[in-house]
Design a protein around this motif. Structure first.
Motif, PDB file in Angstrom:
ATOM      1  N   ARG A  61     -15.912  -3.648   1.026  1.00 12.06           N
ATOM      2  CA  ARG A  61     -15.940  -3.273   2.437  1.00 12.06           C
ATOM      3  C   ARG A  61     -15.194  -4.297   3.280  1.00 12.06           C
ATOM      4  O   ARG A  61     -15.401  -5.502   3.132  1.00 12.06           O
ATOM      5  CB  ARG A  61     -17.386  -3.143   2.889  1.00 12.06           C
ATOM      6  N   GLY A  62     -14.325  -3.815   4.169  1.00  7.40           N
ATOM      7  CA  GLY A  62     -13.629  -4.695   5.103  1.00  7.40           C
ATOM      8  C   GLY A  62     -12.810  -5.761   4.438  1.00  7.40           C
ATOM      9  O   GLY A  62     -12.667  -6.863   4.972  1.00  7.40           O
ATOM     10  N   SER A  63     -12.226  -5.458   3.280  1.00  5.96           N
ATOM     11  CA  SER A  63     -11.540  -6.474   2.485  1.00  5.96           C
ATOM     12  C   SER A  63     -10.090  -6.088   2.193  1.00  5.96           C
ATOM     13  O   SER A  63      -9.683  -4.944   2.393  1.00  5.96           O
ATOM     14  CB  SER A  63     -12.281  -6.702   1.153  1.00  5.96           C
ATOM     15  N   ARG A  64      -9.345  -7.069   1.716  1.00 10.81           N
ATOM     16  CA  ARG A  64      -7.949  -6.862   1.333  1.00 10.81           C
ATOM     17  C   ARG A  64      -7.777  -7.262  -0.129  1.00 10.81           C
ATOM     18  O   ARG A  64      -8.174  -8.361  -0.505  1.00 10.81           O
ATOM     19  CB  ARG A  64      -7.037  -7.707   2.221  1.00 10.81           C
ATOM     20  N   LEU A  65      -7.211  -6.368  -0.945  1.00 12.00           N
ATOM     21  CA  LEU A  65      -7.036  -6.655  -2.366  1.00 12.00           C
ATOM     22  C   LEU A  65      -5.566  -6.467  -2.753  1.00 12.00           C
ATOM     23  O   LEU A  65      -4.949  -5.481  -2.375  1.00 12.00           O
ATOM     24  CB  LEU A  65      -7.888  -5.708  -3.219  1.00 12.00           C
ATOM     25  N   GLU A  66      -5.041  -7.425  -3.504  1.00 11.05           N
ATOM     26  CA  GLU A  66      -3.710  -7.290  -4.080  1.00 11.05           C
ATOM     27  C   GLU A  66      -3.776  -7.714  -5.542  1.00 11.05           C
ATOM     28  O   GLU A  66      -4.275  -8.795  -5.854  1.00 11.05           O
ATOM     29  CB  GLU A  66      -2.690  -8.169  -3.351  1.00 11.05           C
ATOM     30  N   ALA A  67      -3.305  -6.837  -6.435  1.00 10.23           N
ATOM     31  CA  ALA A  67      -3.339  -7.147  -7.866  1.00 10.23           C
ATOM     32  C   ALA A  67      -1.957  -6.967  -8.482  1.00 10.23           C
ATOM     33  O   ALA A  67      -1.197  -6.083  -8.077  1.00 10.23           O
ATOM     34  CB  ALA A  67      -4.351  -6.235  -8.573  1.00 10.23           C
ATOM     35  N   GLY A  68      -1.650  -7.843  -9.455  1.00 13.47           N
ATOM     36  CA  GLY A  68      -0.345  -7.743 -10.123  1.00 13.47           C
ATOM     37  C   GLY A  68      -0.251  -6.488 -10.973  1.00 13.47           C
ATOM     38  O   GLY A  68       0.827  -5.960 -11.189  1.00 13.47           O
TER      39      GLY A  68
END
Length: 212
Positions: free
Chosen positions: A205-212
């Protein structure tokens, strides 16, 4: 780094993995080459290697152009003119790299005296004009390469950050990020590998995710 309980208002940096059995709140976790200071050395030295090589070529062209008009210019003067016009970013990054080196030099496994000397020359116009020539600029590039490869060797592969829950926390991992319990709230996750939520009941919730 192994934590049996929870962490609050903390910064944890590891060239290897970070395993937290409980939760993280208001914290920063850096695993692998994202270790705060060493990542800055890695990225700034890489930028400078590329930019100074371009600067070297530009200086050669500038000197050729001046000499074609039957005039002369010192190599250091040509470098200074280019730094003040088309390569302003180099000086800014050099200041940043010097700041980081000051923080890590006590624990760094390489001799930083030569690279520090070169960096300071770039910040002193009078010294730059008198000291800099093609050979010393090549020496500077070689010092940057040694610094960069030295930090690169410190990187560990197969690292991960593993935790139960995070809130208002930044997590950066050179490998995977695994959330094994409740999930994440208002957090930023950056992974060179995968980001995995093990529990079907996990929230994001309310987060930012970046994955390779």
């Amino acid at each position: 780094v192994y934590v049996a309980g929870n962490i609050h208002n903390s910064t944890i940096t590891a060239t290897g993995s970070i395993l937290i059995k409980g939760n993280a709140a208001n914290s920063k976790l850096y695993s692998g080459y994202f270790g705060v200071m060493y990542n800055r050395i890695y990225t700034t030295s890489q930028f400078l290697i590329e930019e100074v090589k371009v600067l070297q070529k530009a200086a050669g062209l500038l000197i050729q152009a001046v000499e074609s008009r039957k005039q002369s210019v010192k190599y250091g003067q040509a470098i200074l003119l280019l730094l003040e016009s088309k390569f302003k970013k180099i000086t800014q990054v050099i200041r940043e790299l010097l700041t980081v080196i000051t923080h890590v030099q006590a624990s760094f496994h390489h001799d930083l005296e030569q690279i520090t000397h070169f960096l300071n020359v770039f910040l002193n116009p009078a010294q730059l004009v008198d000291f800099m020539n093609e050979a010393s600029l090549s020496g500077f590039i070689n010092s940057l390469v040694q610094l960069h490869t030295g930090v690169a060797r410190m990187q560990e592969t197969k690292v991960e950050v593993n935790m139960g829950k995070s809130q208002n926390t930044t997590i950066k991992s050179n490998g995977d990020i695994i959330i094994h319990k409740d999930g994440i709230v208002q957090s930023d996750l950056f992974s060179s590998g995968n980001i995995t939520f093990l529990s079907p009941a996990s929230v994001c919730r309310g987060s930012r995710l970046e994955a390779g």
